[in-house]
Design a protein around this motif. Structure first.
Motif, PDB file in Angstrom:
ATOM      1  N   PRO A  19      46.480  71.303  77.116  1.00 17.01           N
ATOM      2  CA  PRO A  19      45.408  70.312  77.760  1.00 17.01           C
ATOM      3  C   PRO A  19      44.628  71.118  78.778  1.00 17.01           C
ATOM      4  O   PRO A  19      43.285  70.629  79.206  1.00 17.01           O
ATOM      5  N   LYS A  20      44.957  72.193  79.303  1.00 20.68           N
ATOM      6  CA  LYS A  20      44.359  73.140  80.168  1.00 20.68           C
ATOM      7  C   LYS A  20      43.022  74.039  79.517  1.00 20.68           C
ATOM      8  O   LYS A  20      42.129  73.981  79.842  1.00 20.68           O
ATOM      9  N   THR A  21      43.396  74.284  78.196  1.00 16.43           N
ATOM     10  CA  THR A  21      42.269  74.927  77.309  1.00 16.43           C
ATOM     11  C   THR A  21      41.668  74.220  76.487  1.00 16.43           C
ATOM     12  O   THR A  21      40.408  74.556  75.707  1.00 16.43           O
ATOM     13  N   GLN A  22      42.178  72.958  76.074  1.00 16.42           N
ATOM     14  CA  GLN A  22      41.492  72.047  75.127  1.00 16.42           C
ATOM     15  C   GLN A  22      41.598  70.675  75.854  1.00 16.42           C
ATOM     16  O   GLN A  22      42.422  69.796  75.407  1.00 16.42           O
ATOM     17  N   PRO A  23      40.866  70.334  77.033  1.00 20.05           N
ATOM     18  CA  PRO A  23      41.040  69.238  77.579  1.00 20.05           C
ATOM     19  C   PRO A  23      40.289  68.010  77.476  1.00 20.05           C
ATOM     20  O   PRO A  23      40.552  66.803  77.449  1.00 20.05           O
ATOM     21  N   TRP A  24      39.163  68.032  76.461  1.00 17.05           N
ATOM     22  CA  TRP A  24      38.408  67.111  76.122  1.00 17.05           C
ATOM     23  C   TRP A  24      38.737  66.214  74.953  1.00 17.05           C
ATOM     24  O   TRP A  24      38.905  66.938  73.795  1.00 17.05           O
ATOM     25  N   LEU A  25      39.042  64.969  75.053  1.00 16.17           N
ATOM     26  CA  LEU A  25      39.599  64.104  73.909  1.00 16.17           C
ATOM     27  C   LEU A  25      38.352  63.257  73.872  1.00 16.17           C
ATOM     28  O   LEU A  25      37.740  62.393  74.510  1.00 16.17           O
ATOM     29  N   ARG A  26      37.876  63.185  72.438  1.00 14.18           N
ATOM     30  CA  ARG A  26      36.649  62.521  72.194  1.00 14.18           C
ATOM     31  C   ARG A  26      36.832  61.654  70.963  1.00 14.18           C
ATOM     32  O   ARG A  26      37.447  62.171  70.139  1.00 14.18           O
ATOM     33  N   TRP A  27      36.592  60.484  71.064  1.00 15.00           N
ATOM     34  CA  TRP A  27      36.532  59.400  70.002  1.00 15.00           C
ATOM     35  C   TRP A  27      35.747  58.281  70.187  1.00 15.00           C
ATOM     36  O   TRP A  27      34.829  58.294  71.183  1.00 15.00           O
ATOM     37  N   SER A  28      35.525  57.518  68.985  1.00 12.08           N
ATOM     38  CA  SER A  28      34.699  56.266  69.248  1.00 12.08           C
ATOM     39  C   SER A  28      35.684  55.255  68.947  1.00 12.08           C
ATOM     40  O   SER A  28      36.386  55.368  68.026  1.00 12.08           O
ATOM     41  N   TRP A  29      35.209  53.867  69.223  1.00 14.30           N
ATOM     42  CA  TRP A  29      35.970  52.653  68.806  1.00 14.30           C
ATOM     43  C   TRP A  29      35.234  51.274  68.887  1.00 14.30           C
ATOM     44  O   TRP A  29      34.020  51.482  69.501  1.00 14.30           O
ATOM     45  N   LYS A  30      35.533  50.173  68.217  1.00 16.29           N
ATOM     46  CA  LYS A  30      35.032  49.153  68.534  1.00 16.29           C
ATOM     47  C   LYS A  30      35.958  48.023  68.310  1.00 16.29           C
ATOM     48  O   LYS A  30      37.066  48.213  67.644  1.00 16.29           O
ATOM     49  N   VAL A  31      35.849  46.913  69.262  1.00 14.93           N
ATOM     50  CA  VAL A  31      36.819  45.940  69.221  1.00 14.93           C
ATOM     51  C   VAL A  31      36.141  44.702  68.790  1.00 14.93           C
ATOM     52  O   VAL A  31      35.059  44.373  69.045  1.00 14.93           O
ATOM     53  N   ALA A  32      36.875  43.683  68.359  1.00 15.08           N
ATOM     54  CA  ALA A  32      36.496  42.382  68.021  1.00 15.08           C
ATOM     55  C   ALA A  32      36.608  41.356  69.321  1.00 15.08           C
ATOM     56  O   ALA A  32      35.539  40.572  69.464  1.00 15.08           O
ATOM     57  N   GLY A  33      37.128  41.777  70.188  1.00 16.21           N
ATOM     58  CA  GLY A  33      37.385  41.143  71.451  1.00 16.21           C
ATOM     59  C   GLY A  33      38.445  41.577  72.030  1.00 16.21           C
ATOM     60  O   GLY A  33      39.495  42.324  71.502  1.00 16.21           O
ATOM     61  N   ARG A  78      30.471  46.198  69.409  1.00 18.40           N
ATOM     62  CA  ARG A  78      29.594  47.559  69.105  1.00 18.40           C
ATOM     63  C   ARG A  78      30.514  48.832  69.288  1.00 18.40           C
ATOM     64  O   ARG A  78      31.412  48.796  69.963  1.00 18.40           O
ATOM     65  N   TRP A  79      29.981  49.660  68.292  1.00 14.77           N
ATOM     66  CA  TRP A  79      30.676  50.876  68.721  1.00 14.77           C
ATOM     67  C   TRP A  79      30.163  51.769  69.938  1.00 14.77           C
ATOM     68  O   TRP A  79      29.216  51.791  70.411  1.00 14.77           O
ATOM     69  N   LEU A  80      31.538  52.212  70.451  1.00 15.08           N
ATOM     70  CA  LEU A  80      31.115  52.987  71.878  1.00 15.08           C
ATOM     71  C   LEU A  80      31.913  54.177  71.690  1.00 15.08           C
ATOM     72  O   LEU A  80      32.986  54.539  71.132  1.00 15.08           O
ATOM     73  N   SER A  81      31.203  55.521  72.199  1.00 13.41           N
ATOM     74  CA  SER A  81      31.777  56.867  72.210  1.00 13.41           C
ATOM     75  C   SER A  81      32.538  57.206  73.342  1.00 13.41           C
ATOM     76  O   SER A  81      31.738  56.838  74.619  1.00 13.41           O
ATOM     77  N   GLU A  82      33.408  57.542  73.514  1.00 14.88           N
ATOM     78  CA  GLU A  82      34.365  58.183  74.863  1.00 14.88           C
ATOM     79  C   GLU A  82      34.593  59.400  74.801  1.00 14.88           C
ATOM     80  O   GLU A  82      34.688  60.162  74.058  1.00 14.88           O
ATOM     81  N   GLU A  83      34.683  60.104  76.010  1.00 12.14           N
ATOM     82  CA  GLU A  83      35.622  61.312  76.145  1.00 12.14           C
ATOM     83  C   GLU A  83      36.138  61.261  77.285  1.00 12.14           C
ATOM     84  O   GLU A  83      35.796  60.540  78.510  1.00 12.14           O
ATOM     85  N   ALA A 129      40.710  45.821  65.785  1.00 13.85           N
ATOM     86  CA  ALA A 129      39.824  46.999  66.425  1.00 13.85           C
ATOM     87  C   ALA A 129      39.419  48.157  65.092  1.00 13.85           C
ATOM     88  O   ALA A 129      40.229  48.152  64.147  1.00 13.85           O
ATOM     89  N   TRP A 130      38.604  48.882  65.455  1.00 11.16           N
ATOM     90  CA  TRP A 130      38.012  49.931  64.389  1.00 11.16           C
ATOM     91  C   TRP A 130      38.163  51.069  65.248  1.00 11.16           C
ATOM     92  O   TRP A 130      37.465  51.358  66.326  1.00 11.16           O
ATOM     93  N   TYR A 131      38.432  52.120  64.671  1.00  8.52           N
ATOM     94  CA  TYR A 131      38.796  53.785  65.391  1.00  8.52           C
ATOM     95  C   TYR A 131      37.737  54.673  64.457  1.00  8.52           C
ATOM     96  O   TYR A 131      38.261  54.707  63.183  1.00  8.52           O
ATOM     97  N   GLY A 132      37.081  55.469  65.238  1.00  6.31           N
ATOM     98  CA  GLY A 132      36.218  56.499  64.577  1.00  6.31           C
ATOM     99  C   GLY A 132      37.038  57.947  64.652  1.00  6.31           C
ATOM    100  O   GLY A 132      38.297  57.667  65.159  1.00  6.31           O
ATOM    101  N   ASP A 133      36.503  58.963  64.214  1.00 12.19           N
ATOM    102  CA  ASP A 133      37.098  60.162  64.397  1.00 12.19           C
ATOM    103  C   ASP A 133      37.533  60.550  65.804  1.00 12.19           C
ATOM    104  O   ASP A 133      36.697  60.266  66.806  1.00 12.19           O
ATOM    105  N   ILE A 134      38.577  61.409  65.864  1.00 14.61           N
ATOM    106  CA  ILE A 134      39.212  61.582  67.207  1.00 14.61           C
ATOM    107  C   ILE A 134      39.309  63.312  67.195  1.00 14.61           C
ATOM    108  O   ILE A 134      39.612  63.974  66.218  1.00 14.61           O
ATOM    109  N   VAL A 135      38.598  63.866  68.212  1.00 10.45           N
ATOM    110  CA  VAL A 135      38.829  65.416  68.294  1.00 10.45           C
ATOM    111  C   VAL A 135      39.014  65.884  69.503  1.00 10.45           C
ATOM    112  O   VAL A 135      39.180  65.001  70.634  1.00 10.45           O
ATOM    113  N   LEU A 136      39.471  67.263  69.864  1.00 12.53           N
ATOM    114  CA  LEU A 136      39.919  67.855  70.997  1.00 12.53           C
ATOM    115  C   LEU A 136      39.083  69.183  71.115  1.00 12.53           C
ATOM    116  O   LEU A 136      38.821  69.564  70.065  1.00 12.53           O
TER     117      LEU A 136
END
Length: 212
Positions: free
Chosen positions: A76-90, A161-166, A202-209
């Motif tokens: 996690p020190k050399t690849q710290p960024w976790l990025r994904w997108s998701w959506k929930v019904a509630g 709504r789809w939301l992108s996170e990092e 819930a719906w999950y989009g691609d996940i990358v580091l």
């Protein structure tokens, strides 16, 4: 011109190597993901579905709890960024991050850090919180010493709504556990509603580091 092309190619390859694909749901690919079930619990249903023009992973929970885990090793020190997108019904109306009876989440993505012994395993849970304010963190009700919950989103305002996170996993680990992290050995996701007896989707989009 030849030298410029070579340099450009090397830069492109370097940029590709800096990122690690965790989940390629948009390609209809679930390879490497394994189901994690719990004794006596009903299973959440995970399936690849179309949402508009893209393929995503859908999770449906009806009083159930199970997850998907991708075993993989990274620093996690050399690849710290976790990025994904998701959506929930509630969110879950009875969900409450502070008690075991309310420890359910419409969506969560977490990083696992095994210790020398199984009881030393730690995890950071990035959750779509029910009540915990966005940006806040709290120890998990079932494993307060080893698992920390981080509210990346909170409440039903963003539902549908789809939301992108990092998140910077390295910085989060140091802040939450007060020490340098070991190598991470897995990324998982889970939609669960077993403790509240509710329903969640819930719906999950691609996940990358990535390194940056």
């Amino acid at each position: 011109m030849g030298r410029i092309v070579v340099i450009a190619l090397l830069l492109a390859l370097s940029g590709t190597a800096a990122a690690m694909t965790v989940g390629r749901f948009s390609a209809g690919d679930l390879s490497g993901w394994e189901e994690q079930t719990f004794s006596g619990k009903r299973k959440t249903v995970y399936s690849l579905v179309k949402d508009g023009e893209r393929t995503v992973l859908k999770a449906e929970s009806r009083g159930s709890a199970s997850g998907l885990i991708r075993t993989m090793s990274f620093d996690p020190k050399t690849q710290p960024w976790l990025r994904w997108s998701w959506k929930v019904a509630g969110t879950l109306t009875k969900g409450n991050e502070g008690v075991k009876e309310g420890d359910d989440y419409a969506a969560r993505v977490y990083v696992i850090f095994p210790g020398t012994f199984f009881w030393q395993t730690r995890a950071i849970n990035y959750i779509w919180a029910n009540r915990l304010p966005k940006g806040a963190s709290i120890p998990n009700a079932f494993a307060p010493k080893n698992v920390m919950m981080v509210a990346v989103e909170s409440g039903a305002a963003g539902a549908g709504r789809w939301l992108s996170e990092e998140r910077n996993v390295y910085e989060d680990y140091v802040r939450l556990f007060g020490e340098e992290p070991p190598r991470a050995e897995g990324v998982a996701l889970m939609t669960d509603s077993d403790n509240t007896g509710g329903e969640a989707a819930a719906w999950y989009g691609d996940i990358v580091l990535a390194e940056k």
